[in-house]
Each structure stands twice: as C-alpha cells, then as structure tokens.
Design a protein around this motif. Sequence first.
Motif, PDB file in Angstrom:
ATOM      1  N   TYR A   9      14.599  11.335  -1.213  1.00  0.00           N
ATOM      2  CA  TYR A   9      13.780  10.238  -0.835  1.00  0.00           C
ATOM      3  C   TYR A   9      14.309   8.968  -0.597  1.00  0.00           C
ATOM      4  O   TYR A   9      15.819   8.719  -1.586  1.00  0.00           O
ATOM      5  N   GLY A  10      14.139   8.068   0.493  1.00  0.00           N
ATOM      6  CA  GLY A  10      14.465   6.807   1.156  1.00  0.00           C
ATOM      7  C   GLY A  10      14.703   5.684   0.240  1.00  0.00           C
ATOM      8  O   GLY A  10      13.585   5.738  -1.243  1.00  0.00           O
ATOM      9  N   GLU A  11      15.388   5.564  -0.352  1.00  0.00           N
ATOM     10  CA  GLU A  11      15.631   4.018  -1.589  1.00  0.00           C
ATOM     11  C   GLU A  11      16.458   2.895  -0.972  1.00  0.00           C
ATOM     12  O   GLU A  11      17.171   3.610  -0.209  1.00  0.00           O
ATOM     13  N   CYS A  12      15.843   2.299  -1.661  1.00  0.00           N
ATOM     14  CA  CYS A  12      16.837   1.204  -1.600  1.00  0.00           C
ATOM     15  C   CYS A  12      17.456   0.335  -2.671  1.00  0.00           C
ATOM     16  O   CYS A  12      17.203   0.856  -3.722  1.00  0.00           O
ATOM     17  N   LEU A  13      18.943   0.422  -2.766  1.00  0.00           N
ATOM     18  CA  LEU A  13      19.840  -0.514  -3.573  1.00  0.00           C
ATOM     19  C   LEU A  13      19.801  -1.475  -3.629  1.00  0.00           C
ATOM     20  O   LEU A  13      19.992  -2.110  -2.418  1.00  0.00           O
ATOM     21  N   THR A  14      19.460  -2.844  -4.656  1.00  0.00           N
ATOM     22  CA  THR A  14      20.017  -4.131  -4.324  1.00  0.00           C
ATOM     23  C   THR A  14      21.478  -4.835  -5.495  1.00  0.00           C
ATOM     24  O   THR A  14      20.701  -4.289  -6.149  1.00  0.00           O
ATOM     25  N   ILE A  15      22.522  -4.365  -4.137  1.00  0.00           N
ATOM     26  CA  ILE A  15      23.527  -4.266  -5.021  1.00  0.00           C
ATOM     27  C   ILE A  15      24.616  -5.860  -5.005  1.00  0.00           C
ATOM     28  O   ILE A  15      24.376  -6.657  -4.456  1.00  0.00           O
ATOM     29  N   ALA A  16      24.745  -6.582  -5.907  1.00  0.00           N
ATOM     30  CA  ALA A  16      24.891  -7.480  -6.791  1.00  0.00           C
ATOM     31  C   ALA A  16      26.278  -7.831  -7.688  1.00  0.00           C
ATOM     32  O   ALA A  16      26.727  -6.675  -8.357  1.00  0.00           O
ATOM     33  N   ASP A  17      27.287  -8.597  -7.120  1.00  0.00           N
ATOM     34  CA  ASP A  17      28.772  -9.115  -8.044  1.00  0.00           C
ATOM     35  C   ASP A  17      28.245 -10.206  -8.360  1.00  0.00           C
ATOM     36  O   ASP A  17      27.326 -10.797  -8.095  1.00  0.00           O
ATOM     37  N   ARG A  18      29.599 -11.184  -9.109  1.00  0.00           N
ATOM     38  CA  ARG A  18      29.616 -12.164  -9.119  1.00  0.00           C
ATOM     39  C   ARG A  18      29.680 -13.403  -7.731  1.00  0.00           C
ATOM     40  O   ARG A  18      29.234 -14.590  -8.274  1.00  0.00           O
ATOM     41  N   ASN A  19      29.564 -12.777  -6.795  1.00  0.00           N
ATOM     42  CA  ASN A  19      29.816 -13.745  -5.690  1.00  0.00           C
ATOM     43  C   ASN A  19      28.701 -13.529  -5.126  1.00  0.00           C
ATOM     44  O   ASN A  19      28.535 -14.513  -3.773  1.00  0.00           O
ATOM     45  N   GLU A  20      28.492 -12.150  -4.415  1.00  0.00           N
ATOM     46  CA  GLU A  20      26.897 -11.924  -3.140  1.00  0.00           C
ATOM     47  C   GLU A  20      26.888 -10.609  -4.068  1.00  0.00           C
ATOM     48  O   GLU A  20      26.711  -9.869  -4.698  1.00  0.00           O
ATOM     49  N   VAL A  21      24.545 -10.942  -2.873  1.00  0.00           N
ATOM     50  CA  VAL A  21      23.987  -9.690  -3.049  1.00  0.00           C
ATOM     51  C   VAL A  21      24.108  -9.289  -2.166  1.00  0.00           C
ATOM     52  O   VAL A  21      23.779 -10.075  -1.101  1.00  0.00           O
ATOM     53  N   TRP A  22      23.658  -7.729  -1.752  1.00  0.00           N
ATOM     54  CA  TRP A  22      23.423  -7.363  -0.894  1.00  0.00           C
ATOM     55  C   TRP A  22      22.081  -6.141  -0.878  1.00  0.00           C
ATOM     56  O   TRP A  22      21.464  -5.705  -2.275  1.00  0.00           O
ATOM     57  N   GLN A  23      22.047  -5.925  -0.001  1.00  0.00           N
ATOM     58  CA  GLN A  23      21.220  -4.682   0.279  1.00  0.00           C
ATOM     59  C   GLN A  23      21.206  -3.067   0.756  1.00  0.00           C
ATOM     60  O   GLN A  23      21.736  -3.006   1.741  1.00  0.00           O
ATOM     61  N   MET A  24      21.140  -2.621   0.138  1.00  0.00           N
ATOM     62  CA  MET A  24      21.248  -1.294   0.679  1.00  0.00           C
ATOM     63  C   MET A  24      20.506  -0.498   0.983  1.00  0.00           C
ATOM     64  O   MET A  24      19.867   0.144  -0.055  1.00  0.00           O
ATOM     65  N   GLU A  25      19.857   0.304   2.015  1.00  0.00           N
ATOM     66  CA  GLU A  25      18.941   1.809   2.347  1.00  0.00           C
ATOM     67  C   GLU A  25      19.671   2.809   2.714  1.00  0.00           C
ATOM     68  O   GLU A  25      20.046   2.818   4.181  1.00  0.00           O
ATOM     69  N   ILE A  26      18.928   3.810   2.000  1.00  0.00           N
ATOM     70  CA  ILE A  26      19.778   5.269   2.476  1.00  0.00           C
ATOM     71  C   ILE A  26      18.434   6.331   2.577  1.00  0.00           C
ATOM     72  O   ILE A  26      17.240   5.850   1.465  1.00  0.00           O
ATOM     73  N   ILE A  27      19.147   6.706   3.252  1.00  0.00           N
ATOM     74  CA  ILE A  27      17.988   8.435   3.349  1.00  0.00           C
ATOM     75  C   ILE A  27      18.363   9.394   3.419  1.00  0.00           C
ATOM     76  O   ILE A  27      19.850   9.343   4.176  1.00  0.00           O
ATOM     77  N   GLY A  28      17.423  10.577   3.521  1.00  0.00           N
ATOM     78  CA  GLY A  28      18.371  12.178   4.265  1.00  0.00           C
ATOM     79  C   GLY A  28      18.822  11.953   5.682  1.00  0.00           C
ATOM     80  O   GLY A  28      18.152  11.287   6.054  1.00  0.00           O
ATOM     81  N   ALA A  29      19.680  12.569   5.920  1.00  0.00           N
ATOM     82  CA  ALA A  29      19.551  13.348   7.648  1.00  0.00           C
ATOM     83  C   ALA A  29      19.116  14.147   8.044  1.00  0.00           C
ATOM     84  O   ALA A  29      19.656  14.784   9.155  1.00  0.00           O
ATOM     85  N   GLY A  30      18.687  14.995   7.119  1.00  0.00           N
ATOM     86  CA  GLY A  30      17.812  16.241   7.337  1.00  0.00           C
ATOM     87  C   GLY A  30      17.115  17.505   6.761  1.00  0.00           C
ATOM     88  O   GLY A  30      18.267  17.483   5.676  1.00  0.00           O
TER      89      GLY A  30
END
Length: 531
Positions: free
Chosen positions: A177-198
């Motif tokens: 299903y559609g998911e969000c990953l909150t990806i972080a390291d020592r210096n920064e943090v990102w939000q990655m949102e991913i879903i299927g294409a069909g």
Amino acid sequence: MMKKIMLFCAVWFAALSITAQVTAEDMTVGQSCTSIMVGKNASATGEVITSHTCDGNYRSWMTMEPARDYPKGAMHQVLRGTLHTAFRNDTVGVKVIGELPEVAHTYAYLNTGYPCLNEKQLAIGESTFVGPEKLQNPKGWFFIEELQRIALQRCDNARDAIKLIGELVKKYGYGDYGECLTIADRNEVWQMEIIGAGKDVIGGVWVAKRVADNEVAVSCNIPRIGKLERGSADFMCSDNVEKVALKNKLWDGKGEFCFWRAYNCDYAKGKNFLEREMFIFNSLLGEERFNMNLPELPYSIVPKEKVSAQKVMELFRATYEGTQYDMCKNLKTVVTKKDKDGKAYKDTIQSPVANPWMGGNMMRTLNYLDSKAVTFHRGISVAWCSYSWVAQLRRDLPDAVGGVVWMSLDNPAESPRIPIFCGTTKLPSAFARCGNKVYGDDVAMWQYRKANKLATVAWQQTKKMVNKAVLDEQERAFRGLANLEQEVKKSSSKDEISSLLNNYTYDVYLHTSNHWQQMERKLWQRFGMGF
C-alpha cells in the motif's frame, strides 16, 4: 440511576475486555502509525530525530542482526510475511518473493517489525497512508519493511537510502500500500512517500523531501508532500509521478501538481492532515494556530522551542486529555463529599473508570446508554501499539553510542523506554518472542502490558502512579548516558564497547521490567480489595 448503570458497565467491560482493541468499525482504516521528524537545528542538543509508533497487531520480537560479508555471486532473498511472525526463525506465513544480487558487505541493524536502525546511524520510521487500491500491484516484489531492511543493510546515509529504494522499486516493483518512510542520518532527515504504479505495472511512484534543519515534520498515515520541487537539492522523486496520476484519473493535468492531493486516501477528505498532525504542530508552536477546518497543513514548522527526544516521547504519550478531542470528557459520575463543616453534598466528577483507550465493546455499550457518551478520536497513544521508538542521531559522538533508539513495548503512554544503540550487539532474551503471538512472563511485551492493562480499569485513579513510573525510569535512563558516552569514547576495543552498550541496555530493561512487575502486584492487591 443512568449514571450508576454507566459506571457499572464501564467497570464490567473494562474487566472483561482487558485486551480489547478498537475494531475497524470504531476507527478509520489506515490510521495505524505516527512518525515525528526533527531537524538538527530544531532539536535541543543539535541531534537529528526520527521516530515511529508501530500501531497494530504486528510482531514485537526484535534482534540485533550482525554485519556480514558475502562471496561474489551470493543472492539476497526478498521476503514477505515477516511482520506477523512469532520469533526470528519462524517461517509460518513467510514467502520468498524473489532473489537479487547481494553486496559484499552489509551493516549490522536493529531487526524490528519495520527494521529501524543500523550501525552507521541511519534510522527509518514508517507510516502507512494506503492510497488508491487500484495502484497496488501484487506482482511487485517489495513490501515496505523489506525495502527498509535492504536500505539499512547497504546504506550509511539518508540520501543514498532514498536512491536505493527508488532503484529497487523501479527494477523489481512495489507491491505494498501507500507508505511513508522517515529516513534520517547524523545530519538530516527526509520524508519519502511511495505508492504502486498500477495493478500490473512493475515499478512505483515516489517523492522525497528533506525536512529543513530548523523545522519539525510529522507523518500520520496521510501523504504530506505537495509540490514537486524538481531541481532542488532537498527534493527527489520518480520520473512518473504525474504520468501515473493522469493515467489513473487521479489528476486532470491542469494547474500545479500536488502529490498528496492526487495520491491521498479516501478518509482524508481532501486534506493532508487529521487530528494527530494538527495536535502535534499546535503543541510545538505553543498555540492553537491550526484547526480542523483548514484544508491543508504546512509540510513542516519551526517550533516555538527546541525539541528534545523527551519532548517527542511526551507527544507519543498524548491522548488529547483536556481538549475537545478527549474521549473521556463526557464520562462523569456523582459522588458524595463533605464540606469543611462535615455536611454531605453531591459532586459531579470524571468517572474513575474513564480511560482514553476504551475498546469497541465498551464504547458501544456506553453509547447505547447515552448516545453522546463517547466520540472516538484516534489519539497518538493507542492501546493497540506493538512497539514505538524515538531515535537520536548524534554526529558529535562515535556511531556506536551516537545513534540510539529509545524502544517501548505496548501502549507508549504507559510503558518505559529502553535504549538500544547502534553498537548494541545483543538484546535481553525477553525480546526474542512476540507478545502479540504468545503470552509469557518471560516475554518482554507482557512484562509491561499486564500492569498497563490493569491500570486502565480505573485509569483516573492509577494514572498518576503510571505517569510517575514512566518519567522516573526515563530520567534514570537518560541520566546514565553521559558516563556511558565517556566510557565508549575512551575505549578502543570494539568488543569492550559492545559490552558496555549491551550492559546498559540490559540494566535499563531489568530495572523497568522489575518496576512494572511491582506495579502489577500493587494493582492486583488494590483491585482485590475493591476500588
């Protein structure tokens, strides 16, 4: 008479439904997890923070997986079904979906239901936003937890993790299903949102946006990224974002494209937030700046004060007590009191058995007696949480001790937090089995859950004791960090460092599990004598 009936039913159903969970009828499908992200300049001590509440019937066993070397030609098995296993080598319901080439060396990582931390201070949180069902492709290899696992095994920073996940999805397909990953390291943090294409499309659609260093972002089961900022160093996305939306009639091709609006879930009703996002932002701003009538919340905010890991833990304990969303606000009872002259009088108070984690049976019963008794609001802290954690990623310390996940099992408002470090190599044996699959005094989840559930039978009378225990244990665990960090810095032996970290994790675990066992005995004695 009606108030007496309500009080009796509340006690009765609390006792009979100690492990009752809210059903799909009582809550919106997909409202399952919460993640809070803090940029390094927004945090109290200059660290990067990400977090995750794993809300649902997922596995609670966890292990430290060691770093490994592989010969040329070795293959990595992509698995599905690990989220509901009972222990590490449990293969019931687990399937091998495919194989891809292994790399020469993989990093050690903390193997939770959704793998969350590796030895290089890379941490990944998770939150499901479901999305349009027609985009889910069962032929895609990867579910989100397997993408997290491979990223932690192979990457030492957030940007590389995002790129690797994007490449894997494009080549082998995304099946979740559609998911969000909150990806972080020592210096920064990102939000990655991913879903299927069909349904039959190998690939996927994804966007990723960095949280500004002086800001805080939140993900609570709704996509939050809007504008596609191609060309920005702080934004990445797949090349098919608009194409898939057009093909599936999720966007009409007119005006500026908005990811969350195109790929949102039905329950969001044209918004990119619900109560949790609004509550967290308002709490960090120190004012009611946002309300539920707004169509959109900003992606991130500058908090009024710097945010500590302890503040994130506090937010994870939130039940909206004292606000309009407090589920207990209408649960009252009448008691007899005496004034200073000894004269009796009647007073209306909050019912001692009112608790913010009522199961579906109790809510339905109370609303049968009074249709306005309880309105369900999905709080941040929920009784159906399997585990939750808050990660501190500290670039001014050696990786082994600089990265730490503060782990909690069961309800995050009632359970203590146990530090697990990047350099931890061994967890207490009680963590080896899933408490949602098996009951046992030697299972970590149940060492906390028993007292937690008992306390909710008369929460208004027990919450001071539980809250104090949580904060006392939290303060004790943090207090010992400075000395541990100095010892790790002085040591040049990897084995010695691992021993120091393993012992600290075990000490906090043992102290907290004993504390909760003592509370359990006190609660049984108290309820046995009547309350």
